[in-house]
Design a protein around this motif. Structure first.
Motif, mmCIF file in Angstrom:
data_model
loop_
_atom_site.group_PDB
_atom_site.id
_atom_site.type_symbol
_atom_site.label_atom_id
_atom_site.label_comp_id
_atom_site.label_asym_id
_atom_site.label_seq_id
_atom_site.Cartn_x
_atom_site.Cartn_y
_atom_site.Cartn_z
ATOM 1 N N SER A 23 41.050 38.216 32.300
ATOM 2 C CA SER A 23 41.318 39.180 33.363
ATOM 3 C C SER A 23 42.707 39.793 33.275
ATOM 4 O O SER A 23 43.070 40.616 34.112
ATOM 5 C CB SER A 23 41.181 38.494 34.737
ATOM 6 N N SER A 148 39.246 45.227 51.234
ATOM 7 C CA SER A 148 39.252 46.589 50.700
ATOM 8 C C SER A 148 39.462 46.619 49.188
ATOM 9 O O SER A 148 40.061 45.705 48.610
ATOM 10 C CB SER A 148 40.369 47.391 51.384
ATOM 11 N N ASN A 149 38.974 47.682 48.557
ATOM 12 C CA ASN A 149 39.234 47.930 47.135
ATOM 13 C C ASN A 149 40.382 48.918 46.935
ATOM 14 O O ASN A 149 40.745 49.225 45.804
ATOM 15 C CB ASN A 149 37.979 48.492 46.462
ATOM 16 N N ASP A 150 40.943 49.403 48.020
ATOM 17 C CA ASP A 150 41.976 50.437 47.963
ATOM 18 C C ASP A 150 43.339 49.805 47.667
ATOM 19 O O ASP A 150 43.974 49.223 48.541
ATOM 20 C CB ASP A 150 42.023 51.186 49.302
ATOM 21 N N THR A 151 43.786 49.928 46.417
ATOM 22 C CA THR A 151 45.045 49.298 46.008
ATOM 23 C C THR A 151 46.273 49.985 46.603
ATOM 24 O O THR A 151 47.374 49.443 46.522
ATOM 25 C CB THR A 151 45.168 49.295 44.472
ATOM 26 N N THR A 157 43.596 44.370 50.660
ATOM 27 C CA THR A 157 42.827 43.935 49.489
ATOM 28 C C THR A 157 42.679 42.420 49.428
ATOM 29 O O THR A 157 42.013 41.902 48.535
ATOM 30 C CB THR A 157 43.470 44.424 48.181
ATOM 31 N N ASP A 174 38.628 46.452 55.722
ATOM 32 C CA ASP A 174 38.879 47.610 54.866
ATOM 33 C C ASP A 174 39.079 48.878 55.699
ATOM 34 O O ASP A 174 39.097 49.980 55.169
ATOM 35 C CB ASP A 174 37.734 47.807 53.864
ATOM 36 N N ARG A 197 41.987 38.641 46.903
ATOM 37 C CA ARG A 197 40.549 38.416 46.813
ATOM 38 C C ARG A 197 40.174 37.802 45.474
ATOM 39 O O ARG A 197 39.307 36.914 45.405
ATOM 40 C CB ARG A 197 39.818 39.749 47.008
ATOM 41 N N ASP A 198 40.807 38.255 44.383
ATOM 42 C CA ASP A 198 40.492 37.730 43.058
ATOM 43 C C ASP A 198 40.717 36.230 42.984
ATOM 44 O O ASP A 198 39.955 35.514 42.324
ATOM 45 C CB ASP A 198 41.326 38.435 41.985
ATOM 46 N N GLN A 201 37.849 34.493 44.778
ATOM 47 C CA GLN A 201 36.623 34.600 43.983
ATOM 48 C C GLN A 201 36.660 33.626 42.810
ATOM 49 O O GLN A 201 35.639 33.028 42.456
ATOM 50 C CB GLN A 201 36.444 36.035 43.487
#
Length: 368
Positions: A23, A148-151, A157, A174, A197-198, A201
């Motif tokens: 990653s 959210s995916n918005d960096t 996030t 989000d 979040r990563d 996960q």
């Protein structure tokens, strides 16, 4: 370095740490490698992408201590295809020879001196607690879907670990939906930490069936998860999370009791007709008929409406929602009956389990 380890145990460990090495987004070749460290009766495998680090400890027989780094993906794939026999790892300078039975391979590596130093946590100063694996998985999965995916808005996030009235909660939003879950009933210290979040996960992916609990350590800048023989350490997101509790409505015009399975079915059918409208569906409560309907209109395809019996409707009302957000919320609840808090087309919808108050999911309405 010379060490012997069981093939299945080494393959399992490599599958965990190689995900972090794969990653990496930083242009340093060594970050695609796994650090192998042989020490007496233990082989330590380490990978990092500078934001997240994974360490796994494997029982082994070391004839000679030492360290080396080798490409994580290549080593993981090679070892996974070896027969289930003891595997010997032996270094000669910057080369690693792996042998098992009649299989033998030499992989070019990089000396461990160039591998980044792993983050250290002062365990005496860290806030520490333990949580059961089942509760951890359930709670994190309920909340992480709202991150959210918005960096450009880094605070959103991650998942916000925060204390409230002596308990620890986790939350994510989000801007269109919000999920809040009680995580630990009682904690001694105040916690305000945004966990990427990563990282969560990766913890979820690394949990094995044999694990019973997870130990969590939190400092001002980092969080560490210990589970079995695995340690995952992540930097916290350096940002301020919004005061999300102000966004949760205290009451709703109607707290409607609905059968979850039937509502999921109705929403999925309506979503088929909502593709042209960005997934917009209409949820409507009818007091006189004591029912709750879900509908969608597609100019080219047609229209769909389905209704079900409902309890708790105090006044008529309807709201337009994103069908995917509603399905995410419904699938995150754990009971067969849910409370659908409806207060009109401009107010957020509140979704909860019928009996448990530990989980709350908010969905903002769409403009109808």
């Amino acid at each position: 370095m010379e060490i012997e380890v069981l093939q299945d145990r080494l393959a399992k460990a490599l599958s965990v740490v190689s995900r972090v090495a794969a990653s990496t987004k930083v242009g340093l070749p060594i970050l695609s490698n796994v650090l192998l460290r042989a020490e007496e009766k233990q082989l330590t495998l380490t990978a990092t992408n500078m934001e997240l680090a994974t360490v796994e400890y494997v029982n082994a027989k070391a004839k000679k201590n030492g360290t080396i780094t080798v490409p994580a993906k290549l080593l993981a794939e090679f070892v996974s295809n070896l027969p289930k026999e003891p595997v010997t790892l032996k270094t000669n300078g910057d080369k690693l020879t792996i042998s098992a039975g009649k299989y033998k391979s030499t992989i070019n590596g990089i000396l461990a001196d160039d591998f980044p130093e792993l983050p250290k946590i002062n365990e005496k100063e860290a806030v520490t607690f333990k949580i059961g694996v089942d509760i951890f998985k359930e709670a994190v999965n309920q909340v992480i879907i709202a991150a959210s995916n918005d960096t450009t808005r880094p605070a959103l996030t991650g998942v916000y670990f925060n204390t409230f009235e002596g308990s620890l909660y986790i939350a994510a939003t989000d801007g269109y939906r919000l999920a809040d879950r009680k995580f630990v009933d009682k904690v001694k210290s105040e916690i305000k930490a945004i966990v990427p979040r990563d990282a969560l996960q990766e913890v979820l992916r690394s949990i094995a069936d044999s694990m019973d609990e997870i130990e969590v350590l939190i400092t001002d800048t980092q969080i560490r998860f210990r589970m079995g023989e695995i340690e995952i350490t992540s930097k916290l997101i350096d940002a301020s999370f919004p005061d999300y509790r102000q966004l949760i409505p205290k009451t709703s015009d109607s707290d409607i009791l609905l059968d979850k399975a039937e509502l999921i079915r109705m929403t999925k059918v309506a979503a088929l007709f909502a593709r042209e409208s960005g997934g917009s569906i209409t949820c409507e409560a009818n007091k006189d008929e004591n029912n709750f309907s879900v509908s969608a209109v597609a100019s080219e395809l047609g229209e769909n409406t389905a209704a079900m019996e409902a309890e708790g409707i105090k006044t008529d009302g309807k709201v337009a929602l994103n069908s995917r957000y509603l399905l995410d919320a419904l699938n995150s609840t754990i009971e067969g009956k849910i409370i659908f808090g409806l207060s009109g087309k401009l107010a957020p919808v509140v979704i909860r389990n019928q009996n448990s108050q530990d989980y709350t999911h908010i969905i903002m309405p769409l403009k109808s």
